[in-house]
Scaffold this motif. Structure first.
Motif, short mmCIF file in Angstrom:
data_model
loop_
_atom_site.label_atom_id
_atom_site.label_comp_id
_atom_site.label_asym_id
_atom_site.label_seq_id
_atom_site.Cartn_x
_atom_site.Cartn_y
_atom_site.Cartn_z
N LEU A 35 3.46 -8.72 8.90
CA LEU A 35 2.34 -7.99 8.25
C LEU A 35 2.03 -6.58 8.80
CD1 LEU A 35 -0.07 -11.12 8.11
CD2 LEU A 35 1.17 -9.94 6.21
N LYS A 36 2.35 -6.42 10.16
CA LYS A 36 2.19 -5.02 10.68
C LYS A 36 3.24 -4.12 10.10
CE LYS A 36 0.00 -6.69 14.66
NZ LYS A 36 0.09 -7.67 15.78
N ASP A 37 4.52 -4.65 9.94
CA ASP A 37 5.40 -3.54 9.61
C ASP A 37 6.79 -4.50 9.14
OD1 ASP A 37 7.47 -1.79 8.89
OD2 ASP A 37 6.46 -0.13 10.17
N ARG A 38 7.10 -4.40 7.86
CA ARG A 38 8.40 -5.10 7.42
C ARG A 38 9.43 -5.05 8.24
NH1 ARG A 38 6.67 -8.12 3.22
NH2 ARG A 38 8.57 -9.30 2.97
N CYS A 39 9.59 -3.79 8.85
CA CYS A 39 11.22 -3.62 9.43
C CYS A 39 10.79 -4.25 10.56
CB CYS A 39 11.29 -2.01 9.57
SG CYS A 39 10.36 -1.12 10.71
N THR A 40 10.06 -4.82 11.17
CA THR A 40 10.11 -5.77 12.50
C THR A 40 10.99 -6.96 12.25
OG1 THR A 40 8.16 -6.85 11.43
CG2 THR A 40 7.81 -5.13 13.26
N TYR A 41 11.02 -7.55 11.01
CA TYR A 41 12.03 -8.79 11.13
C TYR A 41 12.76 -8.56 9.51
CZ TYR A 41 9.88 -10.84 15.01
OH TYR A 41 9.18 -11.10 16.09
N GLU A 42 12.82 -7.58 8.91
CA GLU A 42 13.74 -7.30 7.61
C GLU A 42 14.74 -5.96 8.05
OE1 GLU A 42 10.99 -9.56 4.02
OE2 GLU A 42 11.50 -7.31 4.12
N ILE A 43 15.78 -6.27 7.71
CA ILE A 43 16.77 -5.57 7.72
C ILE A 43 17.02 -4.84 6.28
CG2 ILE A 43 17.91 -6.17 9.85
CD1 ILE A 43 20.16 -7.26 8.05
N MET A 44 16.86 -5.71 5.27
CA MET A 44 16.99 -5.10 3.78
C MET A 44 15.74 -5.44 2.87
SD MET A 44 20.45 -7.41 2.91
CE MET A 44 20.35 -8.79 4.19
N LYS A 45 15.41 -4.72 1.96
CA LYS A 45 14.28 -4.99 1.19
C LYS A 45 14.35 -5.92 0.16
CE LYS A 45 12.28 -0.52 1.46
NZ LYS A 45 13.28 0.58 0.84
N PRO A 46 13.55 -7.02 0.03
CA PRO A 46 14.16 -8.03 -1.14
C PRO A 46 14.32 -7.22 -2.66
CG PRO A 46 12.01 -8.62 0.14
CD PRO A 46 12.35 -7.38 0.99
N GLU A 47 13.48 -6.03 -2.76
CA GLU A 47 13.66 -5.49 -3.87
C GLU A 47 15.12 -4.79 -4.13
OE1 GLU A 47 10.86 -5.64 -1.69
OE2 GLU A 47 10.50 -3.38 -1.69
#
Ligand code: KIV
Ligand code: ZN
Length: 503
Positions: A305-317
């Motif tokens: 919620l604070k910043d997606r890059c904390t736990y995501e290395i790729m974007k679902p889109e």
């Protein structure tokens, strides 16, 4: 400088070797068209000599699907090569893919040939294929268990006979990444002729290393990777296309290599292959699994919620997973349905549109809102149905924990209504027993998978079955807001495939 890696998709050949995953002609074309949208460089459309139907299906893909190279597989014998050419000659860019075992195990135990005669068989086969087709790929089956000096001779011989692509398969998934990468590097050092052809790899997943081996080969100079959507394939499967592509996209500085894949088409392709081959995708599958972008722990959710890059290395889109706003209902008109279909990339002629429209209304009457995933499931199933000997009409069940479940099913056979009733040890079992009676065959259920296409209590249910009928396994898929009806449709779909096959 980033090297361009060619993606050779073998979902329709190695992938189709999964028991029960056999596709009909329409389904092959549907998947091949989606693979072309995905941007694969080569589609291996099948193994033409395996049956006349397979040859016709590959021929149809070659004639109808534009863009990628279309390859047909052949053993190193004239009869197979003739069939392969017949199947792919209508393609804009045809390729004949010849393979022959090269390890001592394969030569002695399977082919019963010595090394020298296998070598001349390889050269003869490549020359024979080359007389038809400029683009000839040669695969040294079981390369990772082949004596290195001999492997170099095979590769050199195939190139001098005219091969344009040399493929090094880890046929039995025996290799490990450092060793396999090393093999590719050493081959390039020892066979100078490799500089004038494309060097390819083809890895199986018996030790769970197919992707790691392929990517190690890329690092060591491989220019083409053979892979399948969702990693489907013989035994434990092949290297997964979506994982290879996303590794190269996510870590460009490590590999200095890229593909031309339209990554936003990945998720749709994955769903289509899963549905049409009836092979569910495991929830924790990298890139396309149901949980691949789901964050469940509080700490992770807070980070996201604070910043997606904390736990995501790729974007679902980036892989085409979108949270579409649901827009269609039973009251949406034809124009709205047409518009939504074209947004999803479907351009249907009138006859196909009418079929989708009527199924859409049938589902929308019972499910308040129809989203993109629902619509995609409806379209894919409707458009790839085999000619139906029996079509589903109605279903009634009585069930509960204190009574013997009973089902009454009504089908249509050549316009005639037929109805029967049966009991079972559960409502689904009662329905299946009833369908057995109506179609006149006894199906043995081998696999049954039920899932929701979308979230929410009113989600569309999707059932996938594998049924043994008269000694062979057929798969079936069905959707409905009612999971028992979805199961009935899937079971009947398997029978229709069996009946279409036996004509
Ligand atoms: O696994 C394998 O070796 C193959 C070849 C036919 C390329 O599928
Ligand atoms: Zn293979």
């Amino acid at each position: 400088m980033s090297r361009r890696i060619s993606i050779f998709d073998t979902t329709l050949r190695d992938g189709e070797q999964v028991p029960g995953a056999k596709l009909n002609k329409k389904q092959k074309i549907e998947i091949a068209q989606q693979l072309a949208r995905l941007g694969v460089d080569v589609i291996e459309a099948g193994f033409p000599s395996s049956s006349p139907e397979e040859l016709q299906a590959i021929k149809a893909v070659s004639e109808q699907v534009r863009g990628p190279v279309i390859a047909g597989l052949a053993r190193a014998v004239q009869q197979d090569i003739d069939a392969a050419w017949e199947a792919v000659k209508g393609a804009d860019r045809p390729r004949i893919h010849v393979f022959l075992g090269s390890s001592d195990i394969h030569l002695q135990k399977k082919l019963r040939k010595d090394r020298e005669s296998a070598l001349s068989m390889a050269a003869d086969a490549v020359r024979y294929a080359k007389a038809f087709c400029e683009d000839v790929e040669y695969s040294t089956e079981d390369a990772s268990r082949t004596d290195f000096e001999y492997l170099c001779r095979v590769v050199d011989t195939a190139i001098h006979a005219g091969a344009t692509v040399i493929n090094i398969p880890d046929t039995v998934g025996y290799a490990i990444p450092d060793e396999f990468g090393d093999l590719i590097r050493r081959l390039k050092e020892h066979v100078p002729a490799l500089d004038r052809v494309v060097l390819s790899v083809h890895c199986h997943n018996d030790l769970g290393l197919a992707v790691a081996n392929s990517i190690s080969a890329v690092k060591n100079g491989a220019q083409q990777v053979e892979c399948t959507i969702n990693g489907v394939g013989e035994r434990a499967g092949n290297a997964s296309l979506e994982e290879i592509v996303m590794i190269l996209k996510t870590r460009p500085s490590v590999y200095q290599a890229h593909t031309e894949i339209q990554t936003q088409e990945i998720y749709r392709t994955s769903r289509m292959v899963s549905r049409l081959m009836n092979i569910p995708v495991q929830p924790n599958k990298a890139v396309v699994g149901g949980n691949a972008f789901a964050h469940s722990s509080g700490v992770h959710q807070d980070g996201i919620l604070k910043d997606r890059c904390t736990y995501e290395i790729m974007k679902p889109e980036d892989v085409g997973i979108k949270q579409h706003k649901i827009v269609l209902t039973a009251r949406s008109g034809r124009a709205a349905l047409k518009h939504k279909l074209s947004e999803l990339g479907y351009d249907l002629d009138q006859e196909r549109f009418e079929r989708v429209h009527s199924r859409f209304l049938n589902v929308a009457d019972r499910k308040k809102e129809i989203g993109s995933e629902d619509l995609t499931a409806i379209v894919e199933i409707e458009l790839t149905k085999v000619a139906e000997a029996f079509s589903f009409s109605q279903l009634q069940i009585m069930s509960g924990n204190t009574m013997v479940p009973m089902a009454c099913v009504t089908l249509k056979k050549e316009g005639e209504i037929i109805t029967d009733a049966s009991t079972g040890n559960g409502p689904v079992n009662a329905v299946f027993n009833c369908i057995d009676r109506l179609v006149g065959y006894q199906g043995i259920l081998k696999d049954f998978d039920l899932k929701a296409v979308t979230m929410g209590k009113d989600a569309l249910g999707e059932a996938m079955v594998r049924v043994e009928i008269e000694g062979s396994v057929y798969s079936g898929v069905g959707t409905s807001p009612d999971v028992i009806e979805a199961s009935a449709r899937a079971y009947l779909n398997a029978f229709n495939r069996f009946l279409a096959n036996s004509q």
